[in-house]
Scaffold this motif. Structure first.
Motif, PDB file in Angstrom:
ATOM      1  N   ASP A  52       6.599  -7.017  38.459  1.00 24.13           N
ATOM      2  CA  ASP A  52       6.284  -5.670  37.970  1.00 24.13           C
ATOM      3  C   ASP A  52       7.323  -4.665  38.447  1.00 24.13           C
ATOM      4  OD1 ASP A  52       4.043  -6.610  36.683  1.00 24.13           O
ATOM      5  OD2 ASP A  52       2.665  -6.094  38.324  1.00 24.13           O
ATOM      6  N   ILE A  53       7.761  -4.826  39.691  1.00 26.30           N
ATOM      7  CA  ILE A  53       8.795  -3.932  40.215  1.00 26.30           C
ATOM      8  C   ILE A  53      10.084  -4.102  39.433  1.00 26.30           C
ATOM      9  CG2 ILE A  53      10.266  -3.510  42.218  1.00 26.30           C
ATOM     10  CD1 ILE A  53       7.869  -4.151  44.008  1.00 26.30           C
ATOM     11  N   SER A  54      10.430  -5.346  39.113  1.00 28.03           N
ATOM     12  CA  SER A  54      11.654  -5.603  38.348  1.00 28.03           C
ATOM     13  C   SER A  54      11.588  -4.965  36.964  1.00 28.03           C
ATOM     14  CB  SER A  54      11.865  -7.114  38.223  1.00 28.03           C
ATOM     15  OG  SER A  54      12.997  -7.391  37.434  1.00 28.03           O
ATOM     16  N   ARG A  55      10.428  -5.053  36.314  1.00 29.96           N
ATOM     17  CA  ARG A  55      10.284  -4.453  34.985  1.00 29.96           C
ATOM     18  C   ARG A  55      10.351  -2.924  35.077  1.00 29.96           C
ATOM     19  NH1 ARG A  55       5.994  -8.337  34.983  1.00 29.96           N
ATOM     20  NH2 ARG A  55       6.607 -10.235  33.827  1.00 29.96           N
ATOM     21  N   ALA A  56       9.757  -2.369  36.129  1.00 35.74           N
ATOM     22  CA  ALA A  56       9.797  -0.916  36.294  1.00 35.74           C
ATOM     23  C   ALA A  56      11.229  -0.449  36.519  1.00 35.74           C
ATOM     24  CB  ALA A  56       8.902  -0.500  37.462  1.00 35.74           C
ATOM     25  N   LYS A  57      12.018  -1.215  37.276  1.00 30.34           N
ATOM     26  CA  LYS A  57      13.433  -0.881  37.465  1.00 30.34           C
ATOM     27  C   LYS A  57      14.178  -0.942  36.146  1.00 30.34           C
ATOM     28  CE  LYS A  57      14.238  -2.284  42.288  1.00 30.34           C
ATOM     29  NZ  LYS A  57      14.992  -3.221  43.158  1.00 30.34           N
ATOM     30  N   GLU A  99      12.556 -12.767  34.012  1.00 31.24           N
ATOM     31  CA  GLU A  99      12.024 -12.668  35.370  1.00 31.24           C
ATOM     32  C   GLU A  99      13.104 -13.145  36.340  1.00 31.24           C
ATOM     33  OE1 GLU A  99       7.262 -13.536  34.468  1.00 31.24           O
ATOM     34  OE2 GLU A  99       8.529 -15.063  35.429  1.00 31.24           O
ATOM     35  N   PRO A 100      13.457 -12.339  37.333  1.00 33.61           N
ATOM     36  CA  PRO A 100      14.508 -12.762  38.273  1.00 33.61           C
ATOM     37  C   PRO A 100      14.047 -13.950  39.103  1.00 33.61           C
ATOM     38  CG  PRO A 100      13.449 -10.770  39.071  1.00 33.61           C
ATOM     39  CD  PRO A 100      12.894 -11.017  37.695  1.00 33.61           C
ATOM     40  N   GLY A 101      15.026 -14.707  39.578  1.00 34.95           N
ATOM     41  CA  GLY A 101      14.712 -15.813  40.469  1.00 34.95           C
ATOM     42  C   GLY A 101      14.715 -15.353  41.918  1.00 34.95           C
ATOM     43  N   TYR A 102      14.082 -16.137  42.771  1.00 32.15           N
ATOM     44  CA  TYR A 102      14.028 -15.823  44.204  1.00 32.15           C
ATOM     45  C   TYR A 102      14.311 -17.092  45.014  1.00 32.15           C
ATOM     46  CZ  TYR A 102      12.025 -11.281  43.060  1.00 32.15           C
ATOM     47  OH  TYR A 102      11.841 -10.014  42.564  1.00 32.15           O
ATOM     48  N   ARG A 103      15.026 -16.907  46.099  1.00 36.50           N
ATOM     49  CA  ARG A 103      15.313 -18.016  46.996  1.00 36.50           C
ATOM     50  C   ARG A 103      15.280 -17.526  48.432  1.00 36.50           C
ATOM     51  NH1 ARG A 103      21.382 -18.743  44.652  1.00 36.50           N
ATOM     52  NH2 ARG A 103      22.195 -16.674  45.166  1.00 36.50           N
ATOM     53  N   HIS A 118      13.131  -0.425  33.207  1.00 36.48           N
ATOM     54  CA  HIS A 118      12.794   0.699  32.336  1.00 36.48           C
ATOM     55  C   HIS A 118      12.934   2.047  33.041  1.00 36.48           C
ATOM     56  CE1 HIS A 118      10.803  -2.724  30.299  1.00 36.48           C
ATOM     57  NE2 HIS A 118      11.038  -2.030  29.179  1.00 36.48           N
ATOM     58  N   GLU A 119      13.568   2.029  34.220  1.00 29.13           N
ATOM     59  CA  GLU A 119      13.829   3.250  34.985  1.00 29.13           C
ATOM     60  C   GLU A 119      12.558   4.053  35.227  1.00 29.13           C
ATOM     61  OE1 GLU A 119      16.862   5.402  32.984  1.00 29.13           O
ATOM     62  OE2 GLU A 119      18.406   3.867  33.338  1.00 29.13           O
ATOM     63  N   GLN A 120      11.535   3.341  35.676  1.00 30.63           N
ATOM     64  CA  GLN A 120      10.241   3.977  35.938  1.00 30.63           C
ATOM     65  C   GLN A 120       9.962   4.125  37.433  1.00 30.63           C
ATOM     66  OE1 GLN A 120       7.398   1.558  33.851  1.00 30.63           O
ATOM     67  NE2 GLN A 120       7.953   2.346  31.824  1.00 30.63           N
ATOM     68  N   LEU A 121      10.951   3.841  38.254  1.00 33.10           N
ATOM     69  CA  LEU A 121      10.773   3.988  39.700  1.00 33.10           C
ATOM     70  C   LEU A 121      11.234   5.368  40.125  1.00 33.10           C
ATOM     71  CD1 LEU A 121      12.003   0.533  41.066  1.00 33.10           C
ATOM     72  CD2 LEU A 121       9.658   1.310  40.718  1.00 33.10           C
ATOM     73  N   SER A 122      10.322   6.123  40.708  1.00 31.99           N
ATOM     74  CA  SER A 122      10.670   7.459  41.193  1.00 31.99           C
ATOM     75  C   SER A 122       9.643   7.900  42.228  1.00 31.99           C
ATOM     76  CB  SER A 122      10.703   8.469  40.023  1.00 31.99           C
ATOM     77  OG  SER A 122       9.426   8.535  39.398  1.00 31.99           O
ATOM     78  N   GLY A 123      10.015   8.889  43.008  1.00 33.50           N
ATOM     79  CA  GLY A 123       9.094   9.476  43.967  1.00 33.50           C
ATOM     80  C   GLY A 123       8.660   8.498  45.045  1.00 33.50           C
TER      81      GLY A 123
END
Length: 208
Positions: free
Chosen positions: A120-125, A186-190, A127-132
């Motif tokens: 969800d954080i990745s999708r918000a980034k 979806e980004p990968g994680y390691r 769409h430039e929805q991260l603020s405040g």
């Protein structure tokens, strides 16, 4: 009788006394040649480098049974000590590996539980929805994960790697020279070199 004794005394060789003293008792001086004369009469080994050469025993002779038994026991104990030390070293190394594996497994379990929120954080980034305040919280979360060697991967333009990426969509491009990522779903994680989840992507490649 006196004549007979005289004849016998005349037949005997006269007695001569040789004074081999190094120091002249009258003058107190060292007599000439005293060092050479004394050297010939010195005890065996007195002038050699070996201080025990003149002693009447063989230092390399047979070892006493009690001493031999003590040496054998000391050798046995030394072997036991070396085996115990090697065993402890192996145990310590194994314990460190198990400890690191348990730590990595714990971080992996936490990361797996957080994957939906991280997506969800990745999708918000995207769409430039991260603020405040929300942006500050996300920054703290990603910073905390990085302390445990957690890393995200997968970006547009990277060459497709089947060990790191999972292609959910494929688009052909006759001008493409290789298969590359056109969109990150979806980004990968390691964690270090261990891939927890492959990056789920759309790719573009040459016509097959």
């Amino acid at each position: 009788m006196t004549d007979m004794n005289s004849e016998r005394n005349e037949d005997k060789e006269p007695f001569h006394f040789v004074d081999n003293r190094r120091i002249d008792p009258e003058t107190g001086d060292v007599r000439e040649g005293a060092d050479q004369a004394g050297a010939g009469s010195a005890p065996a080994g007195a002038g050699s480098d070996d201080p025990i050469a003149h002693l009447d025993f063989d230092p390399a002779g047979p070892i006493d049974d009690e001493l031999a038994a003590a040496q054998a026991k000391a050798t046995e104990l030394l072997d036991d000590l070396q085996r115990e030390r090697a065993s402890f070293t192996n145990y310590r190394n194994r314990a460190l590996r198990d400890q690191e594996a348990a730590r990595t497994k714990g971080v992996e379990d936490v990361l797996s539980a957080l994957l939906p929120a991280l997506d969800d954080i990745s999708r918000a980034k995207e769409h430039e929805q991260l603020s405040g305040p929300f942006a500050a919280i996300v920054e703290k979360v990603t910073g905390a994960l990085s302390k445990f060697n957690v890393e995200s991967f997968g970006a547009v333009g990277e060459e497709f790697d089947p060990t790191l990426h999972e292609a959910l969509m494929h688009q052909e491009d006759p001008d493409a020279q290789a298969i590359t990522i056109s969109h990150v779903i979806e980004p990968g994680y390691r964690i270090g070199e261990k891939v927890v989840r492959a990056a789920r992507v759309a790719v573009t490649g040459p016509a097959q």
